[in-house]
Design a protein around this motif. Structure first.
Motif, PDB file in Angstrom:
ATOM      1  N   THR A 261      -8.300  -1.918  -4.618  1.00 57.18           N
ATOM      2  CA  THR A 261      -8.829  -0.699  -5.239  1.00 57.18           C
ATOM      3  C   THR A 261      -8.801   0.462  -4.256  1.00 57.18           C
ATOM      4  OG1 THR A 261     -10.255  -1.991  -6.704  1.00 57.18           O
ATOM      5  CG2 THR A 261     -10.830   0.326  -6.369  1.00 57.18           C
ATOM      6  N   ILE A 262      -9.223   0.205  -3.019  1.00 57.75           N
ATOM      7  CA  ILE A 262      -9.259   1.253  -2.003  1.00 57.75           C
ATOM      8  C   ILE A 262      -7.851   1.765  -1.707  1.00 57.75           C
ATOM      9  CG2 ILE A 262      -9.762   1.718   0.436  1.00 57.75           C
ATOM     10  CD1 ILE A 262     -12.106  -0.273   0.165  1.00 57.75           C
ATOM     11  N   LEU A 263      -6.880   0.839  -1.617  1.00 58.60           N
ATOM     12  CA  LEU A 263      -5.508   1.207  -1.258  1.00 58.60           C
ATOM     13  C   LEU A 263      -4.630   1.510  -2.476  1.00 58.60           C
ATOM     14  CD1 LEU A 263      -4.808  -1.343   1.634  1.00 58.60           C
ATOM     15  CD2 LEU A 263      -5.646   1.008   1.779  1.00 58.60           C
ATOM     16  N   LYS A 264      -5.249   1.473  -3.677  1.00 56.40           N
ATOM     17  CA  LYS A 264      -4.548   1.808  -4.930  1.00 56.40           C
ATOM     18  C   LYS A 264      -3.325   0.907  -5.157  1.00 56.40           C
ATOM     19  CE  LYS A 264      -6.017   6.652  -5.040  1.00 56.40           C
ATOM     20  NZ  LYS A 264      -6.981   6.553  -3.929  1.00 56.40           N
ATOM     21  N   ILE A 265      -3.557  -0.406  -5.024  1.00 51.94           N
ATOM     22  CA  ILE A 265      -2.502  -1.404  -5.222  1.00 51.94           C
ATOM     23  C   ILE A 265      -2.690  -2.046  -6.593  1.00 51.94           C
ATOM     24  CG2 ILE A 265      -1.595  -3.627  -4.420  1.00 51.94           C
ATOM     25  CD1 ILE A 265      -2.541  -2.804  -1.582  1.00 51.94           C
ATOM     26  N   GLU A 266      -1.678  -1.943  -7.438  1.00 50.66           N
ATOM     27  CA  GLU A 266      -1.751  -2.517  -8.781  1.00 50.66           C
ATOM     28  C   GLU A 266      -1.359  -3.996  -8.800  1.00 50.66           C
ATOM     29  OE1 GLU A 266      -0.965   0.619 -12.179  1.00 50.66           O
ATOM     30  OE2 GLU A 266       0.781   0.456 -10.852  1.00 50.66           O
ATOM     31  N   THR A 267      -0.425  -4.380  -7.963  1.00 50.00           N
ATOM     32  CA  THR A 267       0.047  -5.768  -7.915  1.00 50.00           C
ATOM     33  C   THR A 267      -1.093  -6.694  -7.519  1.00 50.00           C
ATOM     34  OG1 THR A 267       2.320  -5.149  -7.387  1.00 50.00           O
ATOM     35  CG2 THR A 267       1.612  -7.359  -6.711  1.00 50.00           C
ATOM     36  N   ARG A 268      -1.209  -7.822  -8.208  1.00 48.35           N
ATOM     37  CA  ARG A 268      -2.249  -8.795  -7.895  1.00 48.35           C
ATOM     38  C   ARG A 268      -1.842  -9.619  -6.680  1.00 48.35           C
ATOM     39  NH1 ARG A 268      -4.505 -12.483 -12.312  1.00 48.35           N
ATOM     40  NH2 ARG A 268      -2.333 -13.067 -12.615  1.00 48.35           N
ATOM     41  N   VAL A 269      -2.816  -9.873  -5.802  1.00 50.07           N
ATOM     42  CA  VAL A 269      -2.597 -10.689  -4.608  1.00 50.07           C
ATOM     43  C   VAL A 269      -3.678 -11.765  -4.589  1.00 50.07           C
ATOM     44  CG1 VAL A 269      -2.505 -10.711  -2.090  1.00 50.07           C
ATOM     45  CG2 VAL A 269      -1.568  -8.752  -3.353  1.00 50.07           C
ATOM     46  N   ILE A 270      -3.255 -13.036  -4.596  1.00 52.78           N
ATOM     47  CA  ILE A 270      -4.175 -14.162  -4.716  1.00 52.78           C
ATOM     48  C   ILE A 270      -3.959 -15.122  -3.552  1.00 52.78           C
ATOM     49  CG2 ILE A 270      -4.860 -16.129  -6.164  1.00 52.78           C
ATOM     50  CD1 ILE A 270      -3.794 -14.626  -8.588  1.00 52.78           C
ATOM     51  N   PRO A 271      -5.005 -15.499  -2.809  1.00 53.92           N
ATOM     52  CA  PRO A 271      -4.825 -16.535  -1.785  1.00 53.92           C
ATOM     53  C   PRO A 271      -4.509 -17.873  -2.439  1.00 53.92           C
ATOM     54  CG  PRO A 271      -7.159 -16.050  -2.073  1.00 53.92           C
ATOM     55  CD  PRO A 271      -6.405 -15.060  -2.924  1.00 53.92           C
ATOM     56  N   MET A 272      -3.682 -18.683  -1.798  1.00 52.58           N
ATOM     57  CA  MET A 272      -3.337 -19.985  -2.387  1.00 52.58           C
ATOM     58  C   MET A 272      -4.584 -20.840  -2.570  1.00 52.58           C
ATOM     59  SD  MET A 272      -1.579 -22.198   0.699  1.00 52.58           S
ATOM     60  CE  MET A 272      -2.662 -23.209   1.760  1.00 52.58           C
TER      61      MET A 272
ATOM     62  N   ASP B  32      -4.102  -1.010   8.765  1.00 50.26           N
ATOM     63  CA  ASP B  32      -3.043  -1.497   9.648  1.00 50.26           C
ATOM     64  C   ASP B  32      -3.405  -1.410  11.126  1.00 50.26           C
ATOM     65  OD1 ASP B  32      -1.319  -2.151   7.609  1.00 50.26           O
ATOM     66  OD2 ASP B  32      -0.190  -0.278   7.694  1.00 50.26           O
ATOM     67  N   HIS B  33      -4.479  -0.735  11.450  1.00 51.90           N
ATOM     68  CA  HIS B  33      -4.766  -0.437  12.855  1.00 51.90           C
ATOM     69  C   HIS B  33      -4.966  -1.696  13.687  1.00 51.90           C
ATOM     70  CE1 HIS B  33      -6.192   1.666  16.377  1.00 51.90           C
ATOM     71  NE2 HIS B  33      -7.253   0.893  16.411  1.00 51.90           N
TER      72      HIS B  33
ATOM     73  N   ALA C 203       0.817  -1.210   0.000  1.00 53.57           N
ATOM     74  CA  ALA C 203       0.000   0.000   0.000  1.00 53.57           C
ATOM     75  C   ALA C 203       0.851   1.260   0.000  1.00 53.57           C
ATOM     76  CB  ALA C 203      -0.924  -0.002   1.215  1.00 53.57           C
ATOM     77  N   HIS C 204       0.313   2.317  -0.614  1.00 49.38           N
ATOM     78  CA  HIS C 204       0.982   3.607  -0.631  1.00 49.38           C
ATOM     79  C   HIS C 204       0.874   4.267   0.742  1.00 49.38           C
ATOM     80  CE1 HIS C 204       1.449   3.488  -5.001  1.00 49.38           C
ATOM     81  NE2 HIS C 204       0.212   3.016  -5.047  1.00 49.38           N
ATOM     82  N   ARG C 205       1.941   4.913   1.153  1.00 48.50           N
ATOM     83  CA  ARG C 205       1.969   5.582   2.466  1.00 48.50           C
ATOM     84  C   ARG C 205       2.489   7.020   2.302  1.00 48.50           C
ATOM     85  NH1 ARG C 205       1.743   1.455   6.281  1.00 48.50           N
ATOM     86  NH2 ARG C 205       1.903  -0.594   5.339  1.00 48.50           N
ATOM     87  N   PRO C 206       2.065   7.927   3.168  1.00 53.86           N
ATOM     88  CA  PRO C 206       1.014   7.767   4.168  1.00 53.86           C
ATOM     89  C   PRO C 206      -0.370   7.967   3.545  1.00 53.86           C
ATOM     90  CG  PRO C 206       1.951   9.958   4.322  1.00 53.86           C
ATOM     91  CD  PRO C 206       2.698   9.246   3.226  1.00 53.86           C
ATOM     92  N   ALA C 207      -1.365   7.274   4.075  1.00 54.10           N
ATOM     93  CA  ALA C 207      -2.741   7.417   3.597  1.00 54.10           C
ATOM     94  C   ALA C 207      -3.669   6.945   4.702  1.00 54.10           C
ATOM     95  CB  ALA C 207      -2.955   6.594   2.324  1.00 54.10           C
ATOM     96  N   ILE C 208      -4.820   7.583   4.830  1.00 54.77           N
ATOM     97  CA  ILE C 208      -5.748   7.231   5.898  1.00 54.77           C
ATOM     98  C   ILE C 208      -6.249   5.798   5.726  1.00 54.77           C
ATOM     99  CG2 ILE C 208      -7.745   8.197   4.671  1.00 54.77           C
ATOM    100  CD1 ILE C 208      -7.124   8.172   8.496  1.00 54.77           C
ATOM    101  N   GLY C 209      -6.426   5.366   4.463  1.00 56.25           N
ATOM    102  CA  GLY C 209      -6.877   4.001   4.230  1.00 56.25           C
ATOM    103  C   GLY C 209      -5.876   2.982   4.746  1.00 56.25           C
TER     104      GLY C 209
END
Length: 298
Positions: free
Chosen positions: A120-131, A82-83, A71-77
Motif C-alpha cells: 500500500t505504501i509503495l503503491k504496488i498492485e501485484t500480490r506478493v505472498i511468502p511461500m 531500499d536503503h 515499486a514505482h520509481r523514483p519515490a522517497i518510500g
C-alpha cells in the motif's frame, strides 16, 4: 502475441526466489492484481541472515527484493525501503526494508499483512505472498549421507545433493493455494536452483496444488551458470527434480536465452539478456517471450 495481450489472461502466478522472481514480476507488473508472486523464504545470508541468527523469523530478503523491483520509481518510500546502512557499527550492511518488515512482524502483524501494508505504501498492485509464514531452511544430504543445513551451506556444496528437504517442514501460506488453484498460467522463475527455485516446491500443499492445476506451467531458465553445484545440472536434470517434487510432469513450456528466436515444442529460445547486465533478463523481452509461449498450444 504482444505482451499486453496477456491482459486477457485472468490470473498468473510466478514462483521462486528474490532476484529471478523479482525480475519476472517486474516484467509483468502491468498486469497489476492479475499477477501473484509466491516467494521463497529460506535465505540465511547477508542482512536477512543476521536477523535470522538473532530472531525466529522467516527470511525477508527475497520478499523485500520482489517488492523493491515492483515499486514505482523514483519515490522517497522506495528509496527508504531500499536503503542499506553503511559505517563502522552494527547497522552496517543491514537493509532498511528487511528491518521494517521484521519490525511489523514483531508488532504481531502476520507476515502477509506486513507485506500488504508495504504494498500500500509503495503503491504496488501485484500480490506478493511468502511461500510460508513459518521459519524454515533447506536441508540437503550429500554423497556421504551427511546433512547440509541452511541456504548458504547448500549453495556451497561441491556435489549435487542426493536429497533436498525443508527443515522443519512448514505449511504453505494459506492464500498461496487458492492463488495457484485459480491460475491460468504458473511460472517457475529463474534463480539459484536448489535454494530459490526448489524450496516452495518442497511444501507438499504447493506441489499438490501445481500438480492438480489446469494451468499452463512455464519454466524460465537462468541466463548464466550459477556459482553453485547446480551449475552442473542439465535442463533435463532440473526438469526431473521439479517433476519429483510435484510427482508428475507438469512443465508445458520452457523459456531459454538465445541470440535468435526459435519456437520449439517444449523449449523456446529468445534473445533475453539485459543491456545492463549479462545475468539479468531484459524485462520487455521476457514479457514478450512469456506472451509468445502462452499463445502456443500446450
Amino acid at each position: 502475441m504482444m505482451k499486453h495481450e496477456l491482459n486477457s489472461v485472468d490470473s498468473i502466478v510466478a514462483i521462486g526466489g528474490g532476484h529471478g522472481l523479482g525480475r519476472v514480476l517486474s516484467s509483468l507488473s502491468f498486469l497489476g492484481p492479475k499477477l501473484t508472486g509466491i516467494v521463497t523464504t529460506t535465505d540465511n545470508g547477508g542482512s536477512t541472515g543476521r536477523i535470522r541468527q538473532d530472531e525466529t523469523t522467516i527470511a525477508w530478503g527475497d520478499l523485500r527484493n520482489c517488492l523493491s523491483q515492483l515499486a514505482h520509481r523514483p519515490a522517497i518510500g522506495t528509496m527508504l525501503f531500499d536503503h542499506r546502512f553503511n559505517g563502522d557499527n552494527e547497522l552496517n550492511g543491514h537493509n532498511l526494508g528487511n528491518i521494517i518488515l521484521h519490525a511489523l512482524e514483531q508488532l504481531c502483524v502476520r507476515p502477509l499483512e506486513a507485506i500488504k501494508l508495504i504494498r500500500t505504501i509503495l503503491k504496488i498492485e501485484t500480490r506478493v505472498i511468502p511461500m510460508s509464514e513459518s521459519p524454515t531452511h533447506p536441508s540437503a544430504l550429500n554423497a556421504q549421507g551427511e546433512t547440509v543445513f541452511g541456504e548458504m551451506n547448500v549453495d556451497d556444496m561441491k556435489e549435487i545433493p542426493s536429497q533436498l528437504t525443508l527443515a522443519p517442514n512448514v505449511a504453505a501460506t494459506c492464500e498461496a493455494l487458492p492463488a495457484i488453484n485459480k491460475a491460468d498460467i504458473i511460472i517457475i522463475a529463474p534463480g539459484s536452483f536448489f535454494t530459490s527455485v526448489m524450496p516452495p516446491l518442497l511444501i507438499p500443499s504447493i506441489a499438490n496444488a501445481i500438480k492438480d492445476s489446469s494451468a499452463k506451467v512455464i519454466l524460465i531458465d537462468n541466463l548464466t551458470s550459477e556459482p553453485s553445484c547446480a551449475s552442473s545440472l542439465t535442463l533435463d536434470d532440473k526438469i526431473e527434480w521439479i517433476n519429483q517434487s510435484i510427482s508428475t510432469n507438469r512443465i508445458n513450456k520452457i523459456i531459454r536465452n538465445s541470440d535468435a528466436v526459435d519456437i520449439g515444442e517444449l523449449v523456446s529460445y529468445f534473445p533475453l539478456v539485459s543491456d545492463h547486465h549479462l545475468g539479468l533478463h531484459h524485462k520487455e523481452a521476457l514479457a514478450e517471450a512469456i506472451a509468445t509461449v502462452v499463445s502456443q498450444k500446450a
